[in-house]
Design a protein around this motif. Structure first.
Motif, mmCIF file in Angstrom:
data_model
loop_
_atom_site.group_PDB
_atom_site.id
_atom_site.type_symbol
_atom_site.label_atom_id
_atom_site.label_comp_id
_atom_site.label_asym_id
_atom_site.label_seq_id
_atom_site.Cartn_x
_atom_site.Cartn_y
_atom_site.Cartn_z
ATOM 1 N N GLU A 92 0.847 -1.198 0.000
ATOM 2 C CA GLU A 92 0.000 0.000 0.000
ATOM 3 C C GLU A 92 0.878 1.243 0.000
ATOM 4 O O GLU A 92 0.574 2.216 -0.706
ATOM 5 N N LYS A 95 2.125 1.958 -3.251
ATOM 6 C CA LYS A 95 0.992 2.269 -4.141
ATOM 7 C C LYS A 95 0.864 1.250 -5.276
ATOM 8 O O LYS A 95 0.608 1.601 -6.432
ATOM 9 N N SER A 97 -1.498 -1.242 -6.184
ATOM 10 C CA SER A 97 -2.829 -1.798 -5.961
ATOM 11 C C SER A 97 -2.983 -3.175 -6.607
ATOM 12 O O SER A 97 -3.789 -3.992 -6.148
ATOM 13 N N VAL A 100 -1.687 -5.697 -4.075
ATOM 14 C CA VAL A 100 -2.585 -5.697 -2.924
ATOM 15 C C VAL A 100 -3.894 -6.401 -3.261
ATOM 16 O O VAL A 100 -4.365 -7.272 -2.510
#
Length: 223
Positions: A92, A95, A97, A100
């Motif tokens: 996270e 950054k 995504s 994640v």
């Protein structure tokens, strides 16, 4: 504890000491004491909120990436859970995504996702989704760090006190070598060192290490 202090002090106060804290935390990520490992991973996760726009902290994240990946299947279940939490926090922070959402959080709840990622039975299936994104030849987002990841994995294969971690490092390194763009691997990565180290582990006294090494060799069969 330092974690409690981080919860109440200003980010600018921490920033000046952030890298020093990382350096001091690093040895404890591999402490023989599971409680200390747990707290060290927890601390690193908390540090991420102070690392915004800090290139040096980003480098610390990548220097410890192999540790996070290997300890998500720690010999201690509670350490695995905390390392998983930190791994989510790390991506996270980066950054990313895609990692994640597509890899680390297969369910909406933390508990459900954690149970699908951590543990011996889940580790290889996690790598099968995770490593192809790390080595995506189109994005090449992590390519400048792959040498660092492999060097850390080789160190684990040679020196970790835990057969579980050595086995994790074998699988992680072999999958990286298998998935990375061949032309990049040829010019930037010392794959022969990885392969030689993997081969040596076929003689390990640990049955789990030998089994994981055999699996790793199947990834390297075309290298």
């Amino acid at each position: 504890s330092l974690i409690k202090v981080l919860g109440v002090i200003d980010a600018s106060t921490v920033s000046a000491s952030l890298i020093n804290i990382c350096f001091r935390t690093r040895p404890f990520l591999d402490s023989q004491d599971a409680d200390i490992r747990f707290e060290a991973f927890r601390l690193f996760g908390k540090l991420c909120k102070f690392g915004e726009n800090n290139h040096n902290f980003v480098e610390q994240v990548h220097k410890n990436m192999t540790t996070f990946v290997c300890h998500v299947n720690d010999v201690n279940e509670e350490v695995s859970r905390e390392c998983y939490r930190t791994l989510v926090t790390v991506f996270e922070y980066l950054k990313d995504s895609r990692i994640v959402e597509e890899v680390l959080t297969p369910s909406d709840s933390f508990e459900s996702s954690c149970s699908q990622i951590t543990g011996k039975t889940n580790y290889n299936s996690m790598l099968l989704k995770f490593v192809p994104i790390l080595t995506d030849a189109n994005e090449q987002r992590y390519y400048e760090h792959l040498t660092l990841y492999l060097q850390a994995a080789v160190t684990y294969m040679n020196t970790s006190r835990w057969g579980e971690i050595r086995g994790n490092a074998v699988l992680f390194s072999a999958k990286l070598v298998q998935c990375v763009d061949p032309s990049f691997a040829k010019t930037h990565l010392n794959c022969n060192v990885v392969i030689d180290t993997v081969m040596k582990l076929l003689q390990s006294k640990s049955a789990r290490v030998r089994r994981r090494t055999a699996k790793a060799l199947s990834y390297l069969s075309n290298c």
